[in-house]
Design a protein around this motif. Structure first.
Motif, mmCIF file in Angstrom:
data_model
loop_
_atom_site.group_PDB
_atom_site.id
_atom_site.type_symbol
_atom_site.label_atom_id
_atom_site.label_comp_id
_atom_site.label_asym_id
_atom_site.label_seq_id
_atom_site.Cartn_x
_atom_site.Cartn_y
_atom_site.Cartn_z
ATOM 1 N N ILE A 174 0.873 -1.031 -0.113
ATOM 2 C CA ILE A 174 0.069 -0.133 0.164
ATOM 3 C C ILE A 174 0.890 1.312 0.093
ATOM 4 O O ILE A 174 1.708 1.313 0.860
ATOM 5 C CB ILE A 174 -0.852 -0.113 1.300
ATOM 6 C CG1 ILE A 174 -1.901 -1.060 1.135
ATOM 7 C CG2 ILE A 174 -1.704 1.173 1.152
ATOM 8 C CD1 ILE A 174 -2.465 -1.501 2.544
ATOM 9 N N PHE A 175 0.848 2.080 -0.843
ATOM 10 C CA PHE A 175 1.205 3.430 -1.094
ATOM 11 C C PHE A 175 0.119 4.504 -0.524
ATOM 12 O O PHE A 175 -0.655 4.676 -1.148
ATOM 13 C CB PHE A 175 1.673 3.751 -2.511
ATOM 14 C CG PHE A 175 2.872 2.539 -2.927
ATOM 15 C CD1 PHE A 175 4.140 3.183 -3.143
ATOM 16 C CD2 PHE A 175 2.167 1.462 -3.571
ATOM 17 C CE1 PHE A 175 4.961 1.865 -3.657
ATOM 18 C CE2 PHE A 175 3.057 0.551 -4.250
ATOM 19 C CZ PHE A 175 4.402 0.816 -4.270
ATOM 20 N N PHE A 178 -1.912 4.282 -3.885
ATOM 21 C CA PHE A 178 -2.523 3.404 -4.593
ATOM 22 C C PHE A 178 -2.031 2.069 -3.764
ATOM 23 O O PHE A 178 -1.423 1.905 -3.006
ATOM 24 C CB PHE A 178 -2.230 2.990 -6.139
ATOM 25 C CG PHE A 178 -0.855 2.759 -6.228
ATOM 26 C CD1 PHE A 178 -0.338 1.668 -6.654
ATOM 27 C CD2 PHE A 178 0.097 4.012 -6.220
ATOM 28 C CE1 PHE A 178 0.917 1.154 -7.161
ATOM 29 C CE2 PHE A 178 1.373 3.718 -6.683
ATOM 30 C CZ PHE A 178 1.830 2.231 -7.009
ATOM 31 N N THR A 179 -2.916 0.981 -4.079
ATOM 32 C CA THR A 179 -2.832 -0.518 -3.404
ATOM 33 C C THR A 179 -2.426 -1.575 -4.437
ATOM 34 O O THR A 179 -3.166 -1.652 -5.579
ATOM 35 C CB THR A 179 -4.066 -1.023 -2.719
ATOM 36 O OG1 THR A 179 -4.181 0.124 -1.640
ATOM 37 C CG2 THR A 179 -3.919 -2.210 -2.087
ATOM 38 N N VAL A 180 -1.453 -2.359 -4.171
ATOM 39 C CA VAL A 180 -1.059 -3.580 -5.079
ATOM 40 C C VAL A 180 -1.630 -4.511 -4.144
ATOM 41 O O VAL A 180 -1.562 -4.888 -2.994
ATOM 42 C CB VAL A 180 0.236 -3.730 -5.208
ATOM 43 C CG1 VAL A 180 0.476 -5.148 -6.146
ATOM 44 C CG2 VAL A 180 0.882 -2.558 -5.949
ATOM 45 N N ASN A 181 -2.535 -5.285 -4.569
ATOM 46 C CA ASN A 181 -3.505 -6.368 -3.825
ATOM 47 C C ASN A 181 -2.634 -7.642 -3.754
ATOM 48 O O ASN A 181 -1.830 -7.736 -4.477
ATOM 49 C CB ASN A 181 -4.764 -6.573 -4.443
ATOM 50 C CG ASN A 181 -5.579 -5.530 -4.863
ATOM 51 O OD1 ASN A 181 -5.905 -4.875 -3.839
ATOM 52 N ND2 ASN A 181 -6.201 -5.357 -5.923
ATOM 53 N N GLU A 182 -3.014 -8.506 -2.735
ATOM 54 C CA GLU A 182 -2.183 -9.600 -2.275
ATOM 55 C C GLU A 182 -2.263 -10.563 -3.615
ATOM 56 O O GLU A 182 -3.396 -10.803 -3.800
ATOM 57 C CB GLU A 182 -2.686 -10.270 -1.177
ATOM 58 C CG GLU A 182 -2.269 -11.398 -0.677
ATOM 59 C CD GLU A 182 -2.676 -12.045 0.675
ATOM 60 O OE1 GLU A 182 -2.641 -13.272 0.753
ATOM 61 O OE2 GLU A 182 -3.355 -11.270 1.393
ATOM 62 N N GLY A 191 9.848 7.981 -13.043
ATOM 63 C CA GLY A 191 9.677 7.470 -11.569
ATOM 64 C C GLY A 191 9.590 5.926 -11.299
ATOM 65 O O GLY A 191 9.697 5.689 -10.075
ATOM 66 N N LYS A 192 9.043 5.351 -12.089
ATOM 67 C CA LYS A 192 8.817 3.943 -11.815
ATOM 68 C C LYS A 192 9.807 3.186 -11.004
ATOM 69 O O LYS A 192 9.718 2.516 -10.217
ATOM 70 C CB LYS A 192 8.290 2.974 -13.083
ATOM 71 C CG LYS A 192 9.412 2.861 -14.076
ATOM 72 C CD LYS A 192 8.687 2.515 -15.628
ATOM 73 C CE LYS A 192 9.940 2.187 -16.656
ATOM 74 N NZ LYS A 192 10.466 3.472 -17.228
ATOM 75 N N THR A 193 11.025 3.160 -11.717
ATOM 76 C CA THR A 193 12.119 2.421 -10.914
ATOM 77 C C THR A 193 12.430 2.948 -9.384
ATOM 78 O O THR A 193 12.549 2.413 -8.628
ATOM 79 C CB THR A 193 13.582 2.269 -11.623
ATOM 80 O OG1 THR A 193 13.201 1.429 -12.865
ATOM 81 C CG2 THR A 193 14.674 1.655 -10.787
ATOM 82 N N THR A 194 12.315 4.318 -9.328
ATOM 83 C CA THR A 194 12.467 5.125 -8.034
ATOM 84 C C THR A 194 11.447 4.372 -7.123
ATOM 85 O O THR A 194 11.680 4.009 -6.000
ATOM 86 C CB THR A 194 12.134 6.396 -8.471
ATOM 87 O OG1 THR A 194 13.380 6.993 -9.119
ATOM 88 C CG2 THR A 194 12.561 7.380 -6.830
ATOM 89 N N LEU A 195 10.268 4.201 -7.403
ATOM 90 C CA LEU A 195 8.990 3.900 -6.627
ATOM 91 C C LEU A 195 9.331 2.238 -6.238
ATOM 92 O O LEU A 195 8.880 1.933 -5.321
ATOM 93 C CB LEU A 195 7.802 3.990 -7.512
ATOM 94 C CG LEU A 195 6.489 3.834 -6.667
ATOM 95 C CD1 LEU A 195 6.515 4.970 -5.546
ATOM 96 C CD2 LEU A 195 5.270 4.016 -7.503
ATOM 97 N N LEU A 196 9.777 1.518 -7.331
ATOM 98 C CA LEU A 196 10.171 0.321 -6.813
ATOM 99 C C LEU A 196 11.223 0.097 -5.919
ATOM 100 O O LEU A 196 11.320 -0.602 -4.827
ATOM 101 C CB LEU A 196 10.606 -0.521 -8.166
ATOM 102 C CG LEU A 196 10.656 -2.075 -8.128
ATOM 103 C CD1 LEU A 196 9.429 -2.623 -7.954
ATOM 104 C CD2 LEU A 196 11.575 -2.507 -9.275
ATOM 105 N N ARG A 197 12.168 1.070 -6.122
ATOM 106 C CA ARG A 197 13.479 0.819 -5.052
ATOM 107 C C ARG A 197 12.946 1.409 -3.852
ATOM 108 O O ARG A 197 13.559 1.034 -2.701
ATOM 109 C CB ARG A 197 14.420 1.732 -5.559
ATOM 110 C CG ARG A 197 15.270 1.159 -6.906
ATOM 111 C CD ARG A 197 16.352 2.086 -7.355
ATOM 112 N NE ARG A 197 17.502 2.347 -6.363
ATOM 113 C CZ ARG A 197 18.426 1.702 -6.388
ATOM 114 N NH1 ARG A 197 18.719 0.480 -7.032
ATOM 115 N NH2 ARG A 197 19.276 1.780 -5.420
ATOM 116 N N MET A 198 12.083 2.247 -3.552
ATOM 117 C CA MET A 198 11.450 2.489 -2.317
ATOM 118 C C MET A 198 10.977 1.491 -1.532
ATOM 119 O O MET A 198 10.874 1.219 -0.432
ATOM 120 C CB MET A 198 10.525 3.783 -2.395
ATOM 121 C CG MET A 198 11.183 4.843 -2.870
ATOM 122 S SD MET A 198 9.909 6.235 -3.559
ATOM 123 C CE MET A 198 9.446 6.911 -2.110
ATOM 124 N N VAL A 199 10.165 0.659 -2.415
ATOM 125 C CA VAL A 199 9.509 -0.583 -2.032
ATOM 126 C C VAL A 199 10.659 -1.359 -1.373
ATOM 127 O O VAL A 199 10.475 -2.185 -0.220
ATOM 128 C CB VAL A 199 8.586 -1.363 -2.898
ATOM 129 C CG1 VAL A 199 8.142 -2.407 -2.241
ATOM 130 C CG2 VAL A 199 7.458 -0.272 -3.496
#
Length: 358
Positions: free
Chosen positions: A6-7, A25-29, A42-50
């Protein structure tokens, strides 16, 4: 066990540059969720934050109901597959896959069992004693995938994992990844700039531009009903034609190059518009009335369809596909054509392309 991701109003800055702007937003289980967009969005930046590789400047990221902002990367229970594979060159295939299990203190017998299972999933069990230098790029990517899933992570993060493979291998590997994800039910966040790849593997797609999520939905909905002109243009191929909305009584009409047709809008709007048309939704008609006139500039036969470049009477050029099964002969360069606009197959946007009108 998989968990949702969940972001909550997440932002990231690099100096004065705002890389991520209040993402929520939410990525569901168990979901296969793809972040799609051009380089630098920004997609890789967001992934690296996860993953825990980039700190979160503001907002929160949850794994299920647990905030993970301050949890170190190695304690987040994630698997990661990188663009460059990140295979350890001094270890065998078996040792590469076993690495994460050894770091967790798993017993030797259990490691042997789990590694064998993971290698079988990616069809690499016969190569377990080889060194990475003896493997092809596709085989190395399978090892990277096996190493990520062998620890049974709560989430699998994949950053452009297929970009170094040739076209045929990319198609093969994306099928492997999708089947594996479905069988294991691992929550997966996948980063790519390849829209065909995103459409093929995803349960849902988040389209990004300039650090902002533009639209999140299933591949079908995003393709058929893009939220704005950027999404329409980025996913698949779209033709954009200038038009105008006018009203007779309370009925909206679309006017485009002397064609006048009623149209239903989601909100009342009057004035100039952008019309978005997919090549497969351009109909070359025998009718002479209420059609747009054009001329074939280029005809390219591609087997199951022929792609035409058509110069319209207003000077704009569009692409149209005519399918082999639907016609007995194809048109050639220089032929005059009539184009029928079907309002149920178009998307309309305001002149800035920011607001969907249909």
């Amino acid at each position: 066990m998989s968990f949702s991701v969940i972001f909550d109003n997440v932002s990231k800055n690099f100096g004065d540059f705002k890389a991520i702007k209040q993402a929520s937003f939410t990525v569901n289980e168990g979901e296969f969720f793809t972040l799609l967009g051009p380089s630098g969005c920004g997609k890789t930046t967001l992934l690296r934050m996860v993953a825990g590789f980039n700190p979160i400047d503001s907002g929160k990221i949850y794994f299920g109901d647990k905030i993970i902002n301050n949890i170190p990367a190695h304690k987040r229970n994630i698997g990661m597959v990188f663009q460059n594979y990140a295979i350890f060159p001094h270890m065998t295939v078996f040792e590469n896959v076993a690495y994460g299990l050894k770091a967790r203190g798993i017993s030797s017998s259990e490691i042997n069992k789990k590694v064998a299972e993971a290698l079988a999933m990616v069809r690499m069990e016969k190569l377990k004693d080889r060194s990475p230098q003896q493997l092809s790029g596709g085989q190395q990517q399978r090892i990277a995938l096996a190493r990520a899933i062998v620890i049974r992570p709560g989430a699998l993060l994949m950053d452009e994992p297929l970009s170094n493979l040739d076209a045929k291998l990319r198609v093969e590997m994306r099928t492997t990844i999708k089947k594996l994800q479905q069988n294991l039910g691992i929550t997966t966040i996948y980063v790519t700039h390849d829209q065909e790849e995103a459409l093929a593997v995803s349960d849902r797609i988040g389209i990004m531009k300039d650090g902002v999520i533009q639209q999140i939905d299933t591949p079908e909905v995003i393709y058929k009903n893009p939220a704005n002109a950027f999404v329409a243009n980025f996913i698949g191929t779209s033709n954009f034609i200038d038009g105008e909305i006018s009203y007779i009584n309370s009925q909206a009409y679309l006017d485009v190059m002397n064609v006048h047709m009623p149209i239903n809008l989601t909100n009342k709007y009057e004035g100039k518009v952008k019309i978005s048309l997919r090549p497969e939704h351009i109909y070359l008609s025998e009718k002479r009335d209420n059609t747009i006139k054009g001329q074939i500039q280029l005809a390219t036969f591609l087997g199951d369809f022929t792609k035409y470049e058509i110069l319209l009477e207003n000077g704009q050029t569009i692409e149209a596909n005519e399918y082999t099964k639907d016609v007995s002969s194809f048109k050639k360069q220089g032929d005059k054509v009539q184009i029928e606009i079907r309002t149920d197959k178009i998307n309309l946007f305001d002149t800035k392309g920011e607001v969907a009108l249909t």
